[in-house]
Design a protein around this motif. Sequence first.
Motif, PDB file in Angstrom:
ATOM      1  N   ASP A  68       3.614  50.608  45.343  1.00  0.00           N
ATOM      2  CA  ASP A  68       3.500  50.731  43.816  1.00  0.00           C
ATOM      3  C   ASP A  68       3.949  49.425  43.023  1.00  0.00           C
ATOM      4  O   ASP A  68       3.541  49.253  41.972  1.00  0.00           O
ATOM      5  CB  ASP A  68       4.468  51.864  43.401  1.00  0.00           C
ATOM      6  CG  ASP A  68       3.776  53.186  44.109  1.00  0.00           C
ATOM      7  OD1 ASP A  68       2.546  53.266  44.275  1.00  0.00           O
ATOM      8  OD2 ASP A  68       4.518  54.127  43.795  1.00  0.00           O
ATOM      9  N   ASN A  69       5.159  48.743  43.553  1.00  0.00           N
ATOM     10  CA  ASN A  69       5.429  47.647  42.888  1.00  0.00           C
ATOM     11  C   ASN A  69       5.088  46.281  43.228  1.00  0.00           C
ATOM     12  O   ASN A  69       5.061  45.400  42.290  1.00  0.00           O
ATOM     13  CB  ASN A  69       6.989  47.502  43.141  1.00  0.00           C
ATOM     14  CG  ASN A  69       7.865  48.793  42.278  1.00  0.00           C
ATOM     15  OD1 ASN A  69       8.231  48.574  41.173  1.00  0.00           O
ATOM     16  ND2 ASN A  69       7.894  49.639  43.098  1.00  0.00           N
ATOM     17  N   GLY A  70       4.402  46.258  44.322  1.00  0.00           N
ATOM     18  CA  GLY A  70       3.523  44.804  44.807  1.00  0.00           C
ATOM     19  C   GLY A  70       2.758  44.281  43.591  1.00  0.00           C
ATOM     20  O   GLY A  70       2.750  43.104  43.183  1.00  0.00           O
ATOM     21  N   PRO A  71       1.676  45.143  43.235  1.00  0.00           N
ATOM     22  CA  PRO A  71       0.625  44.593  42.214  1.00  0.00           C
ATOM     23  C   PRO A  71       1.330  44.065  40.872  1.00  0.00           C
ATOM     24  O   PRO A  71       0.926  43.034  40.398  1.00  0.00           O
ATOM     25  CB  PRO A  71      -0.228  45.969  42.068  1.00  0.00           C
ATOM     26  CG  PRO A  71      -0.153  46.291  43.198  1.00  0.00           C
ATOM     27  CD  PRO A  71       1.251  46.350  43.589  1.00  0.00           C
ATOM     28  N   PRO A  72       2.261  44.955  40.319  1.00  0.00           N
ATOM     29  CA  PRO A  72       2.902  44.567  38.918  1.00  0.00           C
ATOM     30  C   PRO A  72       3.752  43.274  39.211  1.00  0.00           C
ATOM     31  O   PRO A  72       3.988  42.393  38.375  1.00  0.00           O
ATOM     32  CB  PRO A  72       3.733  45.776  38.609  1.00  0.00           C
ATOM     33  CG  PRO A  72       3.886  46.510  39.716  1.00  0.00           C
ATOM     34  CD  PRO A  72       2.575  46.319  40.493  1.00  0.00           C
ATOM     35  N   MET A  73       4.471  43.209  40.593  1.00  0.00           N
ATOM     36  CA  MET A  73       5.076  41.930  40.789  1.00  0.00           C
ATOM     37  C   MET A  73       4.448  40.656  40.707  1.00  0.00           C
ATOM     38  O   MET A  73       4.674  39.490  40.375  1.00  0.00           O
ATOM     39  CB  MET A  73       5.786  42.069  42.089  1.00  0.00           C
ATOM     40  CG  MET A  73       6.650  40.788  42.745  1.00  0.00           C
ATOM     41  SD  MET A  73       5.638  39.604  43.302  1.00  0.00           S
ATOM     42  CE  MET A  73       5.040  40.299  44.976  1.00  0.00           C
ATOM     43  N   ILE A  74       2.984  40.717  41.360  1.00  0.00           N
ATOM     44  CA  ILE A  74       2.119  39.237  41.499  1.00  0.00           C
ATOM     45  C   ILE A  74       1.750  39.294  39.982  1.00  0.00           C
ATOM     46  O   ILE A  74       1.814  38.212  39.513  1.00  0.00           O
ATOM     47  CB  ILE A  74       0.739  39.910  42.033  1.00  0.00           C
ATOM     48  CG1 ILE A  74       1.335  40.066  43.764  1.00  0.00           C
ATOM     49  CG2 ILE A  74      -0.385  38.732  41.778  1.00  0.00           C
ATOM     50  CD1 ILE A  74       1.765  38.669  44.431  1.00  0.00           C
TER      51      ILE A  74
END
Length: 585
Positions: A126-132
């Motif tokens: 869930d948090n990987g894409p917004p981190m990028i």
Amino acid sequence: MSATLSRRQVLAGAATLGTGLVAGPAALGTPARAAAVAYDVVVVGCGAAGMTAALRVAALGLRVVVVEKAPTFGGSAARSGAGIWIPNNQVILAAGVPDTPARAASYLSAVVGGDVPTAKQRAFLDNGPPMISFVMAKSPLRFRYMDGYSDYYPELPGGIARGRSIEPDLFDGKLLGAELANLNPAYLPTPDGLSVFSADYKWLNLSLVNARGTAVAAECVARYTAAVLAGKTPLTMGQALAGALRAGLAAAGVPVWLNTPLTGLQQDATGRVTGVVVTRAGVETVITATRGVLVAAGGFERNLAMRLTYQRQPIGVDWTVGARENTGDGIRAGLGAGAATDFLDDSWWGPAIPLPGEPYFCLAERTLPGSLIVNSAGKRFVNEAAPYSDVVHVMYDKNGVVPDIPSWLIFDQNYRNRYLFRDVAPALPFPDAWYSSGAVVKDLTLGGLATRIGVPAAALAATVARFNGFAWTGRDTDFHRGDSAYDHYYTDPAVVPNSCLAPLLLPPFYACKLVPGDLGTKGGLRTDPRARVVRADGSVIPGLYAAGNSSAAVMGHSYAGAGSTIGPAMTFGYIAAGEMAGDLT
């Protein structure tokens, strides 16, 4: 050294002192402390996890300082190829990769199994894409899709043969100014006059025998030339990743203290972590952290006592390519604070050739057609093209039956004439030091080669003959090399009927010693889905967070795809930052 003694040595400084300090890696006889300083957040470690976290903490309006033991920043990430495995990120979706949250969850669950709670897997996804998206917005870091670099198990539910991995785009090192001199050097320096991306290596290996390989080599030269003519210092791979994140911290005004090792954690009477003790310029300094401390100081691959205590034998500190400062400081400090741990027995493994000076982490060389791996009995025991972590797991699993450590990578002159090997061009001789060290052996006959590496000559001859038969038919019925789409990434498309199988026929023959190398250890402090460090009973240690190789890997004992180290490290650093920003207790 016994395991008991090793464990005592590892944990010798981990008792809680009356002052509220949880001693970490340093000796107890330290200089007098300087006056304490205070920040909202202290980040221990200036690698990919730590810098991502600090960048987000600053963006959320909190005061943050990064402390780093080494004289350089970037850690193991700066040394790496910097692949990043993050499903459903904006880069791969823009490239048309048919990924979905459900597909990614299915795949990660199939890879990891029950080793890691589903909630933690979900937090990563869930948090990987917004981190990028965040690091692209808050730093000069940009990414490229590594098109065709397959997930490591694409046949599993949700796997993608085209791959989900991305890597940093070219970064101008001049944006760092004087700080460029403090960037941790690459593990394998890029040849002069080239700007090489990780995805280019697949084709550079084939530059003399493949038209696309030749074209990619020309692109690398043109890319470098264009950047230099534009007044840039072109950086790629781990150098670009670490450099761009560091530039983001500089722009955000985040202080980074190099040469500042962690001495221990500070806890109050309730057990909450309230800061750290570090040694700066020879003076022990207390840094109070009102919101929390993130431990992102890497693993323990350079700590012999810890490796002897927690990992299978044979093991040491000479076969790793992790940063030299990674001696488990953060993990030991967390243990002293009462933290639980997971996966300390495991590492981000890969077969390595123990070349003089530094081991070589073997990727394409064991997959390219015309090579095979044998054990001390002169027999194959594994699919040589399998994910590198799996190959070493098999080496250890079978070592008690027939010694597979060391193993030997065998190939002939035809292989040597066609493919790049490490940084030695095709057909050129290997350095004399490789032979004198015993890492590489050569002989005109297979029988002579067998004698020189100490394996039965008849067994080696029979193994090669059987392997050659598989090469002619294109089907490896023993270990299924070439059955997975992943097996064909580092191979030669001109070889048919199986691009990773070719016979060994042309003398002389070569043997390279293979040992269990690694990119770093993957076991560490147990964390929950919010990156909070927990005790064995599941209770949270307030104020203490962990990410990267200081924490237990979300990948468990497996490895989903290229960048399964850095992708989760950055993601859980990002998560920890958000948690600390919202932590008002």
